[in-house]
Write an enzyme that holds these catalytic residues in place. Structure first.
Site, PDB file in Angstrom:
ATOM      1  N   ASN A 163      -9.649  -1.122   2.459  1.00  0.00           N
ATOM      2  CA  ASN A 163      -8.237  -0.941   2.112  1.00  0.00           C
ATOM      3  C   ASN A 163      -8.067  -1.199   0.618  1.00  0.00           C
ATOM      4  OD1 ASN A 163      -5.500  -1.196   1.697  1.00  0.00           O
ATOM      5  ND2 ASN A 163      -5.120  -2.371   3.565  1.00  0.00           N
TER       6      ASN A 163
ATOM      7  N   HIS B  98      -2.629   6.333   4.328  1.00  0.00           N
ATOM      8  CA  HIS B  98      -3.137   5.106   3.712  1.00  0.00           C
ATOM      9  C   HIS B  98      -4.296   4.593   4.555  1.00  0.00           C
ATOM     10  CE1 HIS B  98      -3.721   1.139   2.354  1.00  0.00           C
ATOM     11  NE2 HIS B  98      -3.096   0.559   3.353  1.00  0.00           N
TER      12      HIS B  98
ATOM     13  N   CYS C 233       0.814  -1.211   0.000  1.00  0.00           N
ATOM     14  CA  CYS C 233       0.000   0.000   0.000  1.00  0.00           C
ATOM     15  C   CYS C 233       0.853   1.268   0.000  1.00  0.00           C
ATOM     16  CB  CYS C 233      -0.928  -0.031   1.189  1.00  0.00           C
ATOM     17  SG  CYS C 233      -1.674  -1.653   1.411  1.00  0.00           S
TER      18      CYS C 233
HETATM   19  O1  UT7 Z   1      -2.491  -4.083   3.394  1.00  0.00           O
HETATM   20  C1  UT7 Z   1      -2.988  -4.884   4.423  1.00  0.00           C
HETATM   21  C2  UT7 Z   1      -2.846  -4.166   5.663  1.00  0.00           C
HETATM   22  N1  UT7 Z   1      -3.429  -4.886   6.753  1.00  0.00           N
HETATM   23  C3  UT7 Z   1      -3.816  -4.252   7.828  1.00  0.00           C
HETATM   24  O2  UT7 Z   1      -3.755  -3.074   7.918  1.00  0.00           O
HETATM   25  C4  UT7 Z   1      -4.344  -5.090   8.970  1.00  0.00           C
HETATM   26  C5  UT7 Z   1      -3.895  -4.560  10.312  1.00  0.00           C
HETATM   27  N2  UT7 Z   1      -4.560  -5.255  11.379  1.00  0.00           N
HETATM   28  C6  UT7 Z   1      -5.856  -5.055  11.652  1.00  0.00           C
HETATM   29  O3  UT7 Z   1      -6.495  -4.221  11.050  1.00  0.00           O
HETATM   30  C7  UT7 Z   1      -6.475  -5.876  12.764  1.00  0.00           C
HETATM   31  O4  UT7 Z   1      -5.472  -6.646  13.385  1.00  0.00           O
HETATM   32  C8  UT7 Z   1      -7.594  -6.810  12.230  1.00  0.00           C
HETATM   33  C9  UT7 Z   1      -8.806  -5.960  11.832  1.00  0.00           C
HETATM   34  C10 UT7 Z   1      -7.127  -7.628  11.057  1.00  0.00           C
HETATM   35  C11 UT7 Z   1      -8.039  -7.751  13.353  1.00  0.00           C
HETATM   36  O5  UT7 Z   1      -8.412  -7.011  14.486  1.00  0.00           O
HETATM   37  P1  UT7 Z   1      -7.859  -7.435  15.913  1.00  0.00           P
HETATM   38  O6  UT7 Z   1      -8.493  -6.532  16.893  1.00  0.00           O
HETATM   39  O7  UT7 Z   1      -6.364  -7.427  15.849  1.00  0.00           O
HETATM   40  O8  UT7 Z   1      -8.450  -8.885  16.086  1.00  0.00           O
HETATM   41  P2  UT7 Z   1      -7.685 -10.242  16.329  1.00  0.00           P
HETATM   42  O9  UT7 Z   1      -6.780 -10.556  15.199  1.00  0.00           O
HETATM   43  O10 UT7 Z   1      -7.105 -10.180  17.678  1.00  0.00           O
HETATM   44  O11 UT7 Z   1      -8.874 -11.273  16.272  1.00  0.00           O
HETATM   45  C12 UT7 Z   1      -9.859 -11.272  17.259  1.00  0.00           C
HETATM   46  C13 UT7 Z   1     -10.858 -12.372  16.947  1.00  0.00           C
HETATM   47  C14 UT7 Z   1     -10.213 -13.691  16.569  1.00  0.00           C
HETATM   48  O12 UT7 Z   1     -10.977 -14.706  17.203  1.00  0.00           O
HETATM   49  P3  UT7 Z   1     -10.434 -15.453  18.514  1.00  0.00           P
HETATM   50  O13 UT7 Z   1      -9.146 -16.076  18.095  1.00  0.00           O
HETATM   51  O14 UT7 Z   1     -10.254 -14.352  19.536  1.00  0.00           O
HETATM   52  O15 UT7 Z   1     -11.524 -16.389  18.843  1.00  0.00           O
HETATM   53  C15 UT7 Z   1     -10.423 -13.812  15.092  1.00  0.00           C
HETATM   54  O16 UT7 Z   1     -10.548 -15.145  14.637  1.00  0.00           O
HETATM   55  O17 UT7 Z   1     -11.656 -12.004  15.821  1.00  0.00           O
HETATM   56  C16 UT7 Z   1     -11.721 -13.104  14.909  1.00  0.00           C
HETATM   57  N3  UT7 Z   1     -11.929 -12.588  13.565  1.00  0.00           N
HETATM   58  C17 UT7 Z   1     -13.148 -12.316  13.076  1.00  0.00           C
HETATM   59  N4  UT7 Z   1     -14.376 -12.428  13.605  1.00  0.00           N
HETATM   60  C18 UT7 Z   1     -15.406 -12.054  12.843  1.00  0.00           C
HETATM   61  C19 UT7 Z   1     -11.002 -12.286  12.638  1.00  0.00           C
HETATM   62  N5  UT7 Z   1     -11.593 -11.820  11.541  1.00  0.00           N
HETATM   63  C20 UT7 Z   1     -12.925 -11.832  11.775  1.00  0.00           C
HETATM   64  C21 UT7 Z   1     -14.045 -11.465  11.033  1.00  0.00           C
HETATM   65  N6  UT7 Z   1     -15.261 -11.576  11.598  1.00  0.00           N
HETATM   66  N7  UT7 Z   1     -13.950 -10.964   9.785  1.00  0.00           N
END
Ligand code: UT7
Length: 345
Positions: free
Chosen positions: A292, A262, A122
């Protein structure tokens, strides 16, 4: 057409801006039909409500071409006025040749040099703007810079950790010298290759060539991401790059009217704003609508900020971005007293 260097004393910067957004709007509720997710989760964790999805008969070059045409029209240019094309994408038309070659042929610009800045995630568009600025400085060139992503076709629609985050779009700018240019005052960039494992589109290539077995496992659409690590790096790198470019330009954050980052995640943007001590009105945010869009995100946001009247003549505007690599880049722009720009997509 070739203009000799040194330049005519005019500022070097952006002479025209254009964007393209595919028509189809996809809501969070629609994602819940593909994966175990909800509008509530997506909004709370990312701020994203909708994103655009390219039509089946659109490819990366189509999106790029539409944005390029809008940027040329915005600056009052004909294809023949362009000397070079730099196209930033991680989701190219094909593996080789580069998407820039397809765009060059269809735009009718003649046999000018053109190339992709591929794989920089990005951060690609801001990096490409800086490359274009050097080409303009070194050789008096007028460079068409495009940031385009059709990521929804190459990602895994069954991986809820990544699929809900992205959208398709393209943005373009004409970079060169001219009285009305949105002047590029300073730029900075960096890469930490030791962090290449936290974010990437690990599809094809020599390390993991596409085989029937990998396709069977769904690994031909392998967008890998350690969300939490990317989040941390994103906040740190976009904030640090912003401060570095200000030092380079010899100004302070108080002098900056608007930061255009971004657009990856609303929480990332809020964290960057907090680190930089910026109030809400000084950070442009449209991730809610488009998700994104990779290297298209900064030009689309810049175009919309201008379109919505968020930037006044004389304003300093700071671009900051991060991407797979791990790359980061920032650029300080100064809008002119009479930008004279007015376009649609
Ligand atoms: O160019 C690409 C750039 N990428 C980014 O900028 C991503 C940067 N990171 C983020 O934006 C965040 O880390 C995310 C939005 C991807 C995730 O948010 P988070 O607050 O870090 O959540 P997490 O990874 O700690 O996940 C929390 C829970 C997990 O479940 P468990 O393991 O706690 O049971 C995930 O499996 O949320 C679950 N989860 C979802 N639940 C519902 C992950 N994706 C989803 C989803 N819907 N789409």
């Amino acid at each position: 057409m070739h203009r000799p260097a040194p330049l005519d004393g005019q500022p070097i910067g952006l002479l025209g801006l254009g964007i393209y957004l595919p028509d189809r709007v996809m809501t969070n509720d629609e994602w819940a039909e593909y994966v175990d997710t909800s509008d509530e989760w997506i909004v709370a964790r990312t701020g994203i409500h909708t994103r655009r999805i390219a039509a089946d008969d659109e490819s990366t070059a189509d999106l790029a071409l539409a944005a390029a045409g809008a940027a040329l029209a915005d600056g009052g240019f004909e294809p023949a006025d362009i000397d070079e094309i730099v196209l930033a994408t991680d989701t190219p038309e094909v593996f080789a040749p580069d998407t820039a070659a397809y765009v060059q042929a269809r735009l009718g610009v003649g046999q000018i040099p053109c190339y992709d800045l591929a794989g920089s995630g990005c951060a690609g568009f801001v990096l490409a703007l800086d490359v274009a600025r050097s080409r303009a400085l070194a050789d008096g060139r007028r460079v068409l810079v495009i940031g385009v992503e059709l990521i929804t076709r190459l990602m895994n629609w069954k991986d809820r950790n990544t699929c809900v985050l992205f959208g398709d779009a393209a943005g373009a700018a004409v970079v060169g010298s001219g009285a009305g240019a949105i002047e590029i005052l300073a730029a900075t960039a960096g890469t930490d290759g030791t962090r290449s494992d936290i974010l990437g589109l690990e599809t094809g290539g020599t390390r993991q060539p596409v085989t029937m077995e990998r396709v069977r496992q769904g690994l031909h659409k392998n967008l890998v991401m350690d969300g939490r690590e990317v989040f941390r790096e994103a906040v740190r790198r976009m904030s640090e790059a912003s401060l570095r470019v200000l030092v380079k330009a010899g100004v302070s954050m108080d002098d900056v009217a608007l930061v255009v980052p971004h657009q990856a995640n609303l929480r990332i943007l809020n964290a960057v704003a907090a680190r930089l001590g910026l109030s809400e009105e000084r950070v442009f945010i449209n991730v809610q609508q488009y998700g994104n869009t990779g290297s298209a995100s900064v030009p689309v946001a810049l175009w919309e900020a201008r379109d919505q009247g968020r930037i006044k003549p004389g304003d300093l505007v700071l671009l900051t971005a991060f991407g797979a690599g791990f790359h980061w880049a920032a650029m300080l722009l100064r809008f002119q007293e009479s930008p004279g720009m007015d376009s649609g997509c």
